[in-house]
Design a protein around this motif. Structure first.
Motif, PDB file in Angstrom:
ATOM      1  N   ILE A  59      21.507 -45.030 -26.430  1.00 48.00           N
ATOM      2  CA  ILE A  59      22.620 -45.952 -26.097  1.00 48.00           C
ATOM      3  C   ILE A  59      22.341 -47.096 -27.092  1.00 48.00           C
ATOM      4  O   ILE A  59      21.364 -47.390 -27.195  1.00 48.00           O
ATOM      5  CB  ILE A  59      22.257 -46.687 -24.574  1.00 48.00           C
ATOM      6  CG1 ILE A  59      22.189 -45.557 -23.640  1.00 48.00           C
ATOM      7  CG2 ILE A  59      23.228 -47.781 -24.318  1.00 48.00           C
ATOM      8  CD1 ILE A  59      23.783 -45.080 -23.374  1.00 48.00           C
ATOM      9  N   GLN A  60      23.454 -47.337 -27.715  1.00 43.09           N
ATOM     10  CA  GLN A  60      23.633 -48.436 -28.910  1.00 43.09           C
ATOM     11  C   GLN A  60      24.352 -49.716 -28.636  1.00 43.09           C
ATOM     12  O   GLN A  60      23.817 -50.602 -29.145  1.00 43.09           O
ATOM     13  CB  GLN A  60      24.410 -47.730 -30.212  1.00 43.09           C
ATOM     14  CG  GLN A  60      23.732 -46.433 -30.632  1.00 43.09           C
ATOM     15  CD  GLN A  60      24.464 -45.661 -31.985  1.00 43.09           C
ATOM     16  OE1 GLN A  60      25.037 -46.715 -32.655  1.00 43.09           O
ATOM     17  NE2 GLN A  60      24.629 -44.754 -32.095  1.00 43.09           N
ATOM     18  N   ASN A  61      24.998 -49.742 -27.526  1.00 38.44           N
ATOM     19  CA  ASN A  61      25.252 -51.071 -27.179  1.00 38.44           C
ATOM     20  C   ASN A  61      25.903 -50.851 -25.720  1.00 38.44           C
ATOM     21  O   ASN A  61      26.061 -49.876 -24.959  1.00 38.44           O
ATOM     22  CB  ASN A  61      26.431 -51.644 -27.990  1.00 38.44           C
ATOM     23  CG  ASN A  61      27.359 -50.487 -28.296  1.00 38.44           C
ATOM     24  OD1 ASN A  61      27.911 -49.668 -27.280  1.00 38.44           O
ATOM     25  ND2 ASN A  61      27.865 -50.484 -29.506  1.00 38.44           N
ATOM     26  N   ILE A  62      26.294 -52.088 -25.248  1.00 40.94           N
ATOM     27  CA  ILE A  62      26.980 -52.151 -23.808  1.00 40.94           C
ATOM     28  C   ILE A  62      28.112 -52.695 -23.621  1.00 40.94           C
ATOM     29  O   ILE A  62      28.200 -53.889 -24.241  1.00 40.94           O
ATOM     30  CB  ILE A  62      25.982 -52.926 -22.931  1.00 40.94           C
ATOM     31  CG1 ILE A  62      24.544 -52.252 -22.735  1.00 40.94           C
ATOM     32  CG2 ILE A  62      26.368 -53.253 -21.443  1.00 40.94           C
ATOM     33  CD1 ILE A  62      23.221 -53.214 -22.190  1.00 40.94           C
ATOM     34  N   GLN A  90      26.694 -66.335 -17.756  1.00 40.13           N
ATOM     35  CA  GLN A  90      26.604 -65.897 -19.121  1.00 40.13           C
ATOM     36  C   GLN A  90      25.858 -64.664 -19.295  1.00 40.13           C
ATOM     37  O   GLN A  90      24.833 -64.405 -19.653  1.00 40.13           O
ATOM     38  CB  GLN A  90      25.585 -67.036 -19.904  1.00 40.13           C
ATOM     39  CG  GLN A  90      26.274 -68.570 -19.881  1.00 40.13           C
ATOM     40  CD  GLN A  90      25.281 -69.456 -20.863  1.00 40.13           C
ATOM     41  OE1 GLN A  90      24.161 -68.987 -21.174  1.00 40.13           O
ATOM     42  NE2 GLN A  90      25.616 -70.469 -21.053  1.00 40.13           N
ATOM     43  N   LEU A  91      26.970 -63.736 -18.910  1.00 41.71           N
ATOM     44  CA  LEU A  91      26.445 -62.242 -18.429  1.00 41.71           C
ATOM     45  C   LEU A  91      26.028 -61.685 -19.858  1.00 41.71           C
ATOM     46  O   LEU A  91      25.136 -60.862 -19.693  1.00 41.71           O
ATOM     47  CB  LEU A  91      27.815 -61.538 -18.155  1.00 41.71           C
ATOM     48  CG  LEU A  91      27.471 -60.248 -17.430  1.00 41.71           C
ATOM     49  CD1 LEU A  91      26.598 -59.996 -16.311  1.00 41.71           C
ATOM     50  CD2 LEU A  91      28.918 -59.675 -17.083  1.00 41.71           C
ATOM     51  N   VAL A 103      26.097 -56.815 -26.349  1.00 38.29           N
ATOM     52  CA  VAL A 103      26.795 -56.819 -25.251  1.00 38.29           C
ATOM     53  C   VAL A 103      27.966 -57.436 -25.380  1.00 38.29           C
ATOM     54  O   VAL A 103      28.156 -58.466 -26.218  1.00 38.29           O
ATOM     55  CB  VAL A 103      25.924 -57.434 -24.002  1.00 38.29           C
ATOM     56  CG1 VAL A 103      26.953 -57.360 -22.716  1.00 38.29           C
ATOM     57  CG2 VAL A 103      24.768 -57.024 -23.777  1.00 38.29           C
ATOM     58  N   SER A 104      29.059 -56.708 -24.900  1.00 43.06           N
ATOM     59  CA  SER A 104      30.332 -57.357 -24.963  1.00 43.06           C
ATOM     60  C   SER A 104      31.065 -57.528 -23.478  1.00 43.06           C
ATOM     61  O   SER A 104      30.841 -56.398 -22.830  1.00 43.06           O
ATOM     62  CB  SER A 104      31.503 -56.705 -25.949  1.00 43.06           C
ATOM     63  OG  SER A 104      31.237 -56.801 -27.381  1.00 43.06           O
ATOM     64  N   VAL A 301      36.315 -52.239 -26.561  1.00 41.02           N
ATOM     65  CA  VAL A 301      35.788 -53.560 -26.833  1.00 41.02           C
ATOM     66  C   VAL A 301      34.589 -53.908 -27.610  1.00 41.02           C
ATOM     67  O   VAL A 301      34.257 -54.525 -28.632  1.00 41.02           O
ATOM     68  CB  VAL A 301      35.947 -54.749 -25.698  1.00 41.02           C
ATOM     69  CG1 VAL A 301      35.313 -55.933 -26.006  1.00 41.02           C
ATOM     70  CG2 VAL A 301      37.197 -54.758 -25.005  1.00 41.02           C
ATOM     71  N   VAL A 302      33.307 -53.201 -27.031  1.00 43.18           N
ATOM     72  CA  VAL A 302      32.092 -53.336 -27.560  1.00 43.18           C
ATOM     73  C   VAL A 302      32.163 -52.589 -28.986  1.00 43.18           C
ATOM     74  O   VAL A 302      31.241 -52.943 -29.830  1.00 43.18           O
ATOM     75  CB  VAL A 302      31.178 -52.901 -26.582  1.00 43.18           C
ATOM     76  CG1 VAL A 302      31.026 -51.350 -26.585  1.00 43.18           C
ATOM     77  CG2 VAL A 302      29.714 -53.332 -27.273  1.00 43.18           C
ATOM     78  N   ASN A 303      32.784 -51.437 -29.144  1.00 44.02           N
ATOM     79  CA  ASN A 303      33.008 -50.848 -30.481  1.00 44.02           C
ATOM     80  C   ASN A 303      34.045 -51.277 -31.461  1.00 44.02           C
ATOM     81  O   ASN A 303      34.278 -50.581 -32.328  1.00 44.02           O
ATOM     82  CB  ASN A 303      32.753 -49.211 -30.376  1.00 44.02           C
ATOM     83  CG  ASN A 303      31.475 -48.841 -29.521  1.00 44.02           C
ATOM     84  OD1 ASN A 303      30.424 -48.715 -30.174  1.00 44.02           O
ATOM     85  ND2 ASN A 303      31.627 -48.722 -28.457  1.00 44.02           N
TER      86      ASN A 303
END
Length: 310
Positions: A59-62, A90-91, A103-104, A301-303
């Motif tokens: 997993i590279q991001n969320i 502030q998630l 995280v996005s 969105v995150v990528n």
């Protein structure tokens, strides 16, 4: 291959899945959204699921799709009426601290729209509007391949477009909003008023599916409620068309399970109201990705896939 842990936080469930750069989706599931202490429990749920996903995938991001008004730049929940103790969270910051991953966070309807642009009903389109019909109406707008967020991250609240002067009161505090007349919730309310019955089958409270079943049976009360719903929905669609001139307006929500018959009814009303010059350039269609749309959108969105599809 690049993998992202993606989450869709709703008022009832938190859905999740691992999504690859090719659009594959794996390890999908859902857990109940906490009823109490959401600001503490939701980040913990996300971090726990990411830890489980990481046992099998790199997993590279969320990416997080979240109900409510979202400040995407800060990853903060500005306001949510559906989850207690959630507004002001502030998630992105908290989840990043727990996972050490980028995280996005973005609004769920906007994510669903981006998902449909990436892999669904609006693939290859640059100017897109999504309306989701449920208890209310959610909206999202993509112009020239970019999501419209607005100066205060509040753009796209199309359900609160005023279409009836001094009309029904809306939970937003105003009157005459589109969602008071053209949502699935509005369909149910109108059926209840004209039938004098809060049940469509003699046992349970009326819901959209039951009313649509009665429409197919030519029940006069259900038919009248449905015609009223179509009139207002088509008016909203015409306003959106004249304002944005999108290539496609996508309609989502549970009622779209009615499929082709619903789409044809909407299109018939719409074609009679919209200016002729717009008929060639704007298409009305139904969402395709259903329950996975917001998860796919969270990935975009995150990528920054929304930049890649332009």
């Amino acid at each position: 291959m690049k993998y992202s842990a993606c989450f869709d936080i709703g008022g009832t469930y938190i859905k999740f899945g691992v999504i690859s750069s090719s659009g594959g989706i794996f390890t999908t599931g859902k857990v109940a959204t906490p009823k109490e202490n959401a600001a503490i429990q939701i980040p913990e749920i996300i971090a726990h699921q990411v830890a489980l996903m990481s046992q099998k995938y790199e997993i590279q991001n969320i990416g997080i799709s979240a109900c409510g008004l979202i400040d995407h730049e800060r990853g903060e929940v500005l306001f949510s009426a559906n989850i207690k103790d959630y507004s002001g969270l502030q998630l992105a910051r908290i989840v990043k601290e727990k996972t050490n991953l980028h995280v996005s966070v973005e609004n769920d309807v906007r994510c669903a729209c981006l998902g449909e642009v990436w892999l669904g009903a609006a693939q290859g389109k640059q100017d897109v509007v999504l309306l989701t019909l449920g208890t209310g109406i959610g909206g999202a707008v993509v112009i020239n391949g970019r999501l419209m967020r607005g100066a205060g991250y509040l753009a796209g609240e199309l359900g609160h477009m005023s279409i009836v002067h001094d009309g029904e009161s809306c939970p937003c505090g105003f009157k005459g909003c589109l969602e008071r007349y053209a949502s699935t919730g509005a369909l149910v309310r109108h059926y209840t008023r004209i039938s004098g019955n809060d049940s469509a089958n003699g046992n349970d409270s009326a819901n959209g599916k039951e009313i649509m079943d009665l429409v197919k049976k030519q029940d006069p009360h259900a038919r009248a409620a449905y015609d009223n719903f179509l009139d207002y929905l088509s008016t909203g669609l015409v306003n959106i068309t004249h304002l944005y001139n999108p290539e496609v307006i996508i309609i989502g929500g549970g009622i779209t399970a009615q499929g082709k018959s619903l789409l044809e009814d909407i299109q018939e009303k719409y074609q009679h109201k919209v200016m002729d010059v717009y008929k060639v350039s704007t298409e009305i269609t139904l969402a395709r990705l259903r329950n996975h749309a917001a998860l796919y959108g969270a990935y975009t969105v995150v990528n920054q896939v929304e930049e890649m599809v332009r």
